[in-house]
Design an enzyme around this catalytic site. Structure first.
Site, PDB file in Angstrom:
ATOM      1  N   ASP A 112     -40.415   3.027   1.451  1.00 53.48           N
ATOM      2  CA  ASP A 112     -40.385   2.889   2.911  1.00 53.48           C
ATOM      3  C   ASP A 112     -40.935   4.162   3.547  1.00 53.48           C
ATOM      4  O   ASP A 112     -40.266   4.812   4.340  1.00 53.48           O
ATOM      5  CB  ASP A 112     -38.942   2.618   3.370  1.00 53.48           C
ATOM      6  N   LYS A 153     -25.585   3.175   9.738  1.00 54.14           N
ATOM      7  CA  LYS A 153     -25.266   4.057  10.854  1.00 54.14           C
ATOM      8  C   LYS A 153     -25.272   5.481  10.315  1.00 54.14           C
ATOM      9  O   LYS A 153     -24.794   5.734   9.213  1.00 54.14           O
ATOM     10  CB  LYS A 153     -23.883   3.734  11.409  1.00 54.14           C
TER      11      LYS A 153
END
Lengths: 269, 366
Positions: free
Chosen positions: A175, A22
């Site tokens: 990534d 988050k």
């Protein structure tokens, strides 16, 4: 559990939830009476920071989750610091609390490359939903790149050279997607910059193989989020090749290999 | 997604009932299934018969023996399916068979049966991609609209999402499939292959308590499993390993086969759930559909459920009748494409071991 980290999290506002963590916006030091009037960059006080909280994943075995979270937070901080040492544009590290899974980073004022290329911003779909029948056409038609005063090709070249920088430092991002690159707004103190973010999967490697896989991940991300921009990826590679110098040859050979991988592809020739 | 516009499906309701026979034999299961699509849009599974080639513990299935098994059982299984559905081969609209991917020899022997029936009864053939069969059957049974699909079986491990008439592969295994990883470990510790090695691993894992450190190999959207298998195997030669469970004079520090099954499952499934979650975050979907043989594993379903709940979504899974390879899924996917006007001419009715999910044109979806 009343650690300084959890108190900080309690004052933070949630911005988005990715697959891993988050993301919150918070202030490292609460603003005092005079603090708000101070120039934002003359002191740290009052400057926003970004908190990335890897919360506990219920589906994972607790032991596995603890080790993974700790290793990933620490690993991400290490990779970022190594990047800074090699002059890569990355957000500065403001705080690390590996056992709690919290990483505090410099707040970057800008937009993701995914948004700038018209791929939509990740995770904000729900918010946009309401206003569609009014004359928003014009607003959508306007190229967000104009505000930044650069062309798509400029962005591609910046991406290529930034990736070359991390690869020359033997860091593999792991990534690379257009959502993990932010163009710093030209009006911000450091001026226009392409900043790489999210080093959660980064690791150190000298192998051309790993660097090629890194590029391949980006290529697939381009293809899946920006269907019409495949020629743009070529321009990323051009800039990358220029900056890599003699190392490019090995990576480019591997990249051709990697593209042929994946199971059950039809073999031709 | 501003304003979910429901696109009109290109698939029109049939003007009469359509019936299809599906023949599947890409691995060690031979399946025949009969499906009916009614004019009111309903889909009925008329029969779904399967026969599995089971090898002794410690052995896998070899292509030649598996093909022999399929040849031996083909007529029995097909007759059984026809009897249960109470129809004859003359009532069929088309015969669907698995074109690939899978093991060559078993695929070829089943395709031969399909071709023969097609010529004998003058019915059109439809070649079907095995993976698409799994996805379509999963969607049909669970009613999931546009889910992220985790396809996990003995030969495949893929995270798939639909986009523009194509099932696009978002992440996949870089080496062996997850079912292969579990089955091979079952062989190492000599678990029975009946009903399936994966099922027996699942039962053993329920008795395991200790989580042993294993590599955790996710690479972006992809996973790598072969190293985990090697590491788990390495524990069986550890001096703390007790293949028959702990004896009385052992201390706490022992490793049992149950612990290894438990650790293997926890690690591998956590990786799969993680890449599925990545795909969901990437495309903004809240539904997950698990298909393929490993999809029956209740621990995997449970973990996926927890993850989906954390994201405010939901998970869809089917039971062993539709998860494990079966003929009905081939019939379902085949009939969908047949209704869109697709047929495989006899001269093109070949098989292929390599047939990627994203090579199929999904004409029946908007």
């Amino acid at each position: 559990m009343d650690s300084p980290t959890s108190r900080l999290l309690a004052t933070a506002t949630l911005i988005s939830q990715g697959a891993e963590a988050k993301v919150y916006k918070a202030y490292l030091h609460p603003i005092n009476e005079n603090g708000s009037s101070v120039q934002p960059h003359s002191t740290e006080r009052g400057e926003p920071i970004l908190l990335k909280h890897r919360f506990h994943k219920q589906y994972r075995h607790p032991a596995l989750d603890t080790t993974l979270t700790k290793a990933r937070v620490a690993g991400e901080a290490r990779a970022i610091i190594k990047c800074i040492r090699y002059g890569v544009n990355v957000p500065g590290v403001r705080m690390v609390d590996a056992p709690a899974g919290v990483l505090g980073l410099e707040w970057i004022d800008g937009k993701s490359v995914r948004f700038l290329l018209g791929g939509g911003a990740e995770g904000v779909e729900e918010v946009v939903g309401e206003s569609e029948e009014n004359e928003d056409e014009e607003f959508i038609e306007e190229d967000p790149l104009r505000e930044y005063g650069i062309s798509q090709d400029d962005i591609m070249r910046m991406i290529g050279s930034e990736i070359a920088k991390i690869h020359k430092a033997d860091i593999v991002h792991g990534d690379l997607t257009t959502s993990n690159m932010i163009a710093r707004h030209p009006t911000s103190p450091k001026g226009l910059q392409l900043v790489l973010i999210d080093f959660g999967l980064a690791y150190t490697s000298t192998l051309a193989e790993d660097k090629a896989v890194d590029l391949y991940v980006l290529e697939r991300a381009f293809a899946s989020t920006h269907p019409a921009s495949e020629p743009l990826f070529a321009s990323v590679l051009n800039a990358y090749a220029e900056n890599m110098g003699k190392d490019w040859l090995a990576v480019s050979k591997k990249l051709t290999d990697v593209r042929l991988r994946g199971r059950k592809r039809s073999m031709v020739g | 997604m501003p304003a979910r516009v429901r696109k009109r499906s290109p698939l029109k309701l049939p003007e009469r009932p359509y019936i299809a026979l599906g023949l599947e034999g890409s691995a060690n299961k031979l399946g025949a299934g009969i499906i009916r699509h009614d004019p009111d849009g309903a889909t009925t599974v008329m029969s779904n018969v399967r026969h599995t080639y089971i090898t002794p513990p410690g052995e896998g299935f070899l292509p030649r023996d598996t093909a022999q098994h399929h040849r031996d059982w083909a007529l029995t299984v097909i007759n059984d399916a026809l009897n249960k559905a109470e129809i004859s081969l003359h009532d069929l609209d088309c015969i669907c068979y698995t074109k690939g991917p899978g093991m060559g020899a078993p695929l070829v022997s089943v395709a031969l049966v399909a071709r023969t029936l097609s010529l004998l009864y003058n019915k059109p053939l439809v070649g079907v991609n095995h993976c698409v069969g799994h996805i379509e059957m999963g969607r049909q049974i669970t009613g999931a609209q546009n889910p992220v699909v985790l396809y996990v079986s003995g030969g495949n491990t893929q995270v798939i999402a639909y986009s523009q008439q194509c099932y696009r592969i978002f992440g996949e295994t870089l080496d062996i499939a997850v079912g292969n990883c579990l089955d091979r470990f079952a062989r190492v510790i000599n678990l029975s292959n009946d009903p399936s090695p994966g099922y027996n691993i699942e039962q053993e894992a329920k008795k395991g308590k200790r989580l042993l450190p294993l590599p955790y190999a996710t690479k972006g959207m992809d996973v790598s499993l072969s190293g985990i298998l090697t590491s788990t195997e390495a524990y069986t030669t550890d001096k703390r390993f007790r293949s028959n469970g702990p004896s009385d004079d052992d201390g706490e520090d022992v490793i049992t086969p149950q612990d290894l099954c438990f650790s293997l499952q926890e690690t591998v499934f956590a990786m799969l759930v993680e890449i599925t979650e990545r795909a969901m975050a990437h495309i903004g979907s809240k539904e997950v559909l698990i298909v393929g043989g490993v999809g029956c594993n209740e621990r995997l379903q449970e973990m996926m459920g927890v993850m989906a709940k954390e994201r405010g979504g939901q998970v869809f899974a089917t039971d062993e009748r539709f998860c494990i390879d079966n003929g009905i899924m081939i019939a379902q996917a085949g009939l969908l494409s047949f209704r869109m006007g697709f047929q495989t001419p006899l001269s093109k009715s070949t098989c292929t071991q390599r047939f990627r999910t994203d090579e199929v044109h999904v004409a029946w979806r908007a």
